[in-house]
Enzyme design. Structure first.
Site, short mmCIF file in Angstrom:
data_model
loop_
_atom_site.label_atom_id
_atom_site.label_comp_id
_atom_site.label_asym_id
_atom_site.label_seq_id
_atom_site.Cartn_x
_atom_site.Cartn_y
_atom_site.Cartn_z
CE1 TYR A 1 -9.28 -2.77 0.32
CE2 TYR A 1 -8.53 -0.61 -0.40
CZ TYR A 1 -8.27 -1.71 0.09
OH TYR A 1 -7.23 -1.93 0.61
CE LYS B 1 -3.83 -2.12 2.39
NZ LYS B 1 -4.90 -1.96 3.68
NE ARG C 1 -6.41 -12.75 4.66
CZ ARG C 1 -7.11 -11.62 4.87
NH1 ARG C 1 -6.99 -10.60 3.94
NH2 ARG C 1 -7.93 -11.81 5.79
CG HIS D 1 -5.25 -5.92 -0.07
ND1 HIS D 1 -6.42 -5.78 0.40
CD2 HIS D 1 -5.47 -6.83 -1.36
CE1 HIS D 1 -7.50 -6.91 -0.17
NE2 HIS D 1 -6.82 -7.24 -1.36
CG ASN E 1 -3.36 -2.52 6.92
OD1 ASN E 1 -3.19 -1.96 5.86
ND2 ASN E 1 -4.20 -3.61 7.28
P1 CMP Z 1 -7.29 -4.49 3.61
O1 CMP Z 1 -6.60 -5.85 3.70
O2 CMP Z 1 -6.52 -3.76 2.37
O3 CMP Z 1 -8.62 -4.69 3.39
C1 CMP Z 1 -9.46 -3.65 3.99
C2 CMP Z 1 -8.85 -2.62 4.52
O4 CMP Z 1 -9.81 -1.57 5.37
C3 CMP Z 1 -7.85 -3.12 5.58
O5 CMP Z 1 -6.87 -3.80 4.90
C4 CMP Z 1 -7.46 -2.10 6.40
O6 CMP Z 1 -6.43 -1.20 6.07
C5 CMP Z 1 -8.95 -1.05 6.33
N1 CMP Z 1 -9.58 -0.95 7.70
C6 CMP Z 1 -10.13 -2.04 8.08
N2 CMP Z 1 -10.71 -1.17 9.30
C7 CMP Z 1 -10.59 -0.17 9.53
C8 CMP Z 1 -10.81 1.04 10.11
N3 CMP Z 1 -11.84 1.04 11.18
N4 CMP Z 1 -10.48 2.25 9.83
C9 CMP Z 1 -9.81 2.50 8.61
N5 CMP Z 1 -9.33 1.35 7.77
C10 CMP Z 1 -9.81 0.28 8.26
#
Ligand code: CMP
Length: 143
Positions: free
Chosen positions: A49, A9, A85, A115, A112
């Site tokens: 998403y 990301k 994962r 993905h 984070n």
């Molecule tokens: P990802 O695996 O990219 O899939 C969905 C993403 O939503 C997840 O990683 C997080 O980065 C994001 N996400 C999940 N919960 C929250 C939250 N409470 N606030 C902001 N982002 C979120």
């Protein structure tokens, strides 16, 4: 052979973690079959998403993923979806174990680092969203 979609990301790209992340999956023994540095536009972000479109953080998520370059990848290997994962760690880096990508480098649930597809169905969907068939290279490792 199973394939998954993984993406460094914008925070991971900004923090120079592309090489580190690629290296972890290479060393594990998975095979890289496609990769590109790219910007995600609004339309692609919303499609990618779509399962989160009713969540309160959806706009924040789209804003973040379109904020800078991402490194999109397709990896191949036995059980690569679930093993990747595990190597990524829990979504919230504060809960992710040390030794996982998010446990070692992630700052917050939004930032984070990485993905990864969560099922065979989402892997197929996400690979098709990000890559043309011609961008995926089928090859045998000779050494
Ligand atoms: P990802 O695996 O990219 O899939 C969905 C993403 O939503 C997840 O990683 C997080 O980065 C994001 N996400 C999940 N919960 C929250 C939250 N409470 N606030 C902001 N982002 C979120």
């Amino acid at each position: 052979m199973e394939r998954t979609f993984l993406m460094v990301k914008p925070d991971g790209v900004q923090r120079n973690l592309i090489g580190e992340i690629v290296s972890r999956f290479e060393k594990k023994g998975f095979q890289l079959v496609g990769a590109k540095l790219m910007m995600i536009d609004q339309g692609l972000a919303e499609k990618h998403y779509q399962e989160h479109k009713d969540k309160p953080f959806f706009n924040e998520l789209v804003d973040f993923i379109t904020s800078g370059p991402v490194f999109a990848m397709v990896w191949e290997g036995n059980n690569v979806i679930s093993v990747a994962r595990s190597m990524m760690g829990k979504t919230n880096p504060q809960e992710a174990a040390s030794g996982t990508v998010r446990g070692d480098y992630g700052l917050s649930v939004g930032m984070n680092i990485i993905h990864g597809s969560d099922s065979l169905e989402s892997a197929k969907r996400e690979i098709a969203l990000f890559f043309n068939e011609t961008e995926l290279i089928d090859y045998k490792k000779e050494i």
